[in-house]
Structure formats: C-alpha cells, structure tokens
Design an enzyme around this catalytic site. Structure first.
Site, PDB file in Angstrom:
ATOM      1  N   GLY A  46     -28.764  17.382 -56.045  1.00  0.00           N
ATOM      2  CA  GLY A  46     -28.698  16.086 -55.847  1.00  0.00           C
ATOM      3  C   GLY A  46     -27.331  15.756 -55.121  1.00  0.00           C
ATOM      4  N   GLN A  51     -20.605   9.803 -53.546  1.00  0.00           N
ATOM      5  CA  GLN A  51     -19.670  10.853 -53.357  1.00  0.00           C
ATOM      6  C   GLN A  51     -19.753  11.308 -51.884  1.00  0.00           C
ATOM      7  OE1 GLN A  51     -23.143  13.148 -55.613  1.00  0.00           O
ATOM      8  NE2 GLN A  51     -21.295  14.467 -56.186  1.00  0.00           N
ATOM      9  N   CYS A  94     -20.901  19.241 -60.679  1.00  0.00           N
ATOM     10  CA  CYS A  94     -20.875  18.142 -59.907  1.00  0.00           C
ATOM     11  C   CYS A  94     -20.412  18.528 -58.692  1.00  0.00           C
ATOM     12  CB  CYS A  94     -20.223  16.883 -60.545  1.00  0.00           C
ATOM     13  SG  CYS A  94     -20.256  15.518 -59.652  1.00  0.00           S
ATOM     14  N   LEU A  95     -20.896  18.289 -57.450  1.00  0.00           N
ATOM     15  CA  LEU A  95     -20.199  18.659 -56.355  1.00  0.00           C
ATOM     16  C   LEU A  95     -18.727  17.972 -56.217  1.00  0.00           C
ATOM     17  CD1 LEU A  95     -23.277  18.522 -54.059  1.00  0.00           C
ATOM     18  CD2 LEU A  95     -22.066  20.643 -54.867  1.00  0.00           C
ATOM     19  N   HIS A 136     -28.082  11.935 -63.479  1.00  0.00           N
ATOM     20  CA  HIS A 136     -26.803  12.209 -63.229  1.00  0.00           C
ATOM     21  C   HIS A 136     -26.463  11.544 -61.882  1.00  0.00           C
ATOM     22  CE1 HIS A 136     -23.493  15.470 -62.033  1.00  0.00           C
ATOM     23  NE2 HIS A 136     -23.848  14.928 -60.980  1.00  0.00           N
ATOM     24  N   GLU A 137     -27.452  11.451 -61.080  1.00  0.00           N
ATOM     25  CA  GLU A 137     -27.113  10.501 -59.833  1.00  0.00           C
ATOM     26  C   GLU A 137     -26.966   9.208 -60.182  1.00  0.00           C
ATOM     27  OE1 GLU A 137     -26.159  12.569 -57.552  1.00  0.00           O
ATOM     28  OE2 GLU A 137     -27.272  14.323 -58.301  1.00  0.00           O
ATOM     29  N   HIS A 140     -23.719   8.031 -61.103  1.00  0.00           N
ATOM     30  CA  HIS A 140     -22.604   7.892 -59.923  1.00  0.00           C
ATOM     31  C   HIS A 140     -22.708   6.758 -59.383  1.00  0.00           C
ATOM     32  CE1 HIS A 140     -21.063  12.034 -59.168  1.00  0.00           C
ATOM     33  NE2 HIS A 140     -22.221  12.567 -59.149  1.00  0.00           N
TER      34      HIS A 140
END
Ligand code: GNR
Ligand code: NI
Length: 172
Positions: A46, A51, A94-95, A136-137, A140
C-alpha cells in the site's frame, strides 16, 4: 524507473493532515499510477500520497501474493464508513519506517467509500490484509503512523533509530 521517492521518518510531511481532492482528474490519475509504480518497486502492499510528499487524500494498494493475480486499488478521499467490533492483531511495517515492524490491533473488517480512478463513487467491504492495509493508509492521511499504536518505549526506540540513520545518510 519511478520518479516518486518515498519519504522516510523523520519528515514533517508524514505528520500532516491531507486535503481531499475535488475530483479524480488526469493529474490525480497520474499520481495514482506513479504511486503504484513506486509501491510495487519498493515491494509494498500500500502507499498513501503524503508518503511521496503530496498532501492529498489519495491511497493505493495491492495485497495480492506473488502467486496470485495482482489487484491494484486506486482510491481518492477514502472514508471508513464502518468498522467491525471484532479486532485482530497483526504485524505491520511501513515504507516510511524502513525495516521496522510492530503488532497493531485493528478492526478485522471495514466498509470504505472512495472515488475510484474514473471519479466514480464506490463502496467496498474489506477484511484480512486488505482491511488492515486500507486502515494503515487512511491513517497516513491524518498524519498517523503505525508506531503511534505501539508503547511509548517501542515507538521511541524505532523513531530514535530512524533519526540516527537519517543523520548518518545526511552526513555522507
Ligand atoms: O508494505 C506495507 N506492508 C504493510 C504490512 C502490514 C500492514 C500495512 C502495510 S502497508 C506497507 C506499505 C506502507 O507503508 N503503506 O503506507
Ligand atoms: Ni505506511
């Protein structure tokens, strides 16, 4: 080659609220495609627009396993309309927090409303990894990271590690 790079903590843009898009136009579609490219390249499941430094309410996801048919989701202005009472714990990464993991408890199932890449309103129910990923997204878009659900001690260990790593890269 992807032109979008993924921001890593600490970065103030990862703590901001993102703004809704007025409509899904060519610019938003290009953003979604660029995000999917960056996400796949980084082997993520995702990605949220903040991000990549864009403070818009846009997310993408593909939680398919390597042996499965890929399924890309493109969502603008996602709204979680319903969350199940039952919750599940699962490990998240998480990236923007590379190589850091932690267990997060979240509702097992959700219903989400969003604008798709054609600017059409859609509603979808999700469970399993997709439900976890969308939550999670969506976090963000409010400047919330998975470490915000961990104990203060675990969060600080991770954040200090990343701050130190960033200082060292900056010094090179
Ligand atoms: O690649 C990712 N894996 C992941 C695993 C468990 C729960 C959420 C995620 S999303 C993450 C990519 C990312 O940082 N998205 O914002
Ligand atoms: Ni993330």
């Amino acid at each position: 080659m992807s032109r979008l790079s993924v921001l890593v903590v600490p970065d103030s843009r990862l703590k901001r609220h993102a703004e809704p898009v007025a409509r899904v136009d060519d610019g938003v579609r290009r953003l979604m495609d660029g995000m999917l490219e960056a996400m796949h390249e980084a082997k993520g499941i995702g990605l949220a627009a903040p991000q990549v430094g864009v403070l818009k309410r846009v997310i993408v996801a593909d939680v398919s396993r390597p042996d499965e048919e890929p399924r890309d989701y493109r969502m603008a202005n996602p709204e979680i309309l319903w969350r199940s009472e039952d919750e599940v714990s699962g490990e998240e990464g998480c990236l923007s927090l590379p190589e850091q993991y932690g267990d997060v408890t979240r509702p097992a199932r959700i219903k989400v409303r969003y604008l798709d890449h054609q600017n059409e309103i859609r509603e979808m129910e999700a469970d399993g990894l997709l439900a976890r990923c969308i939550q999670h997204e969506a976090d963000h878009l409010e400047g919330v990271l998975f470490v915000d659900y961990l104990s203060l001690l675990k969060r600080n260990i991770i954040l200090r590690k990343l701050a130190k790593a960033k200082k060292q890269t900056a010094a090179v």
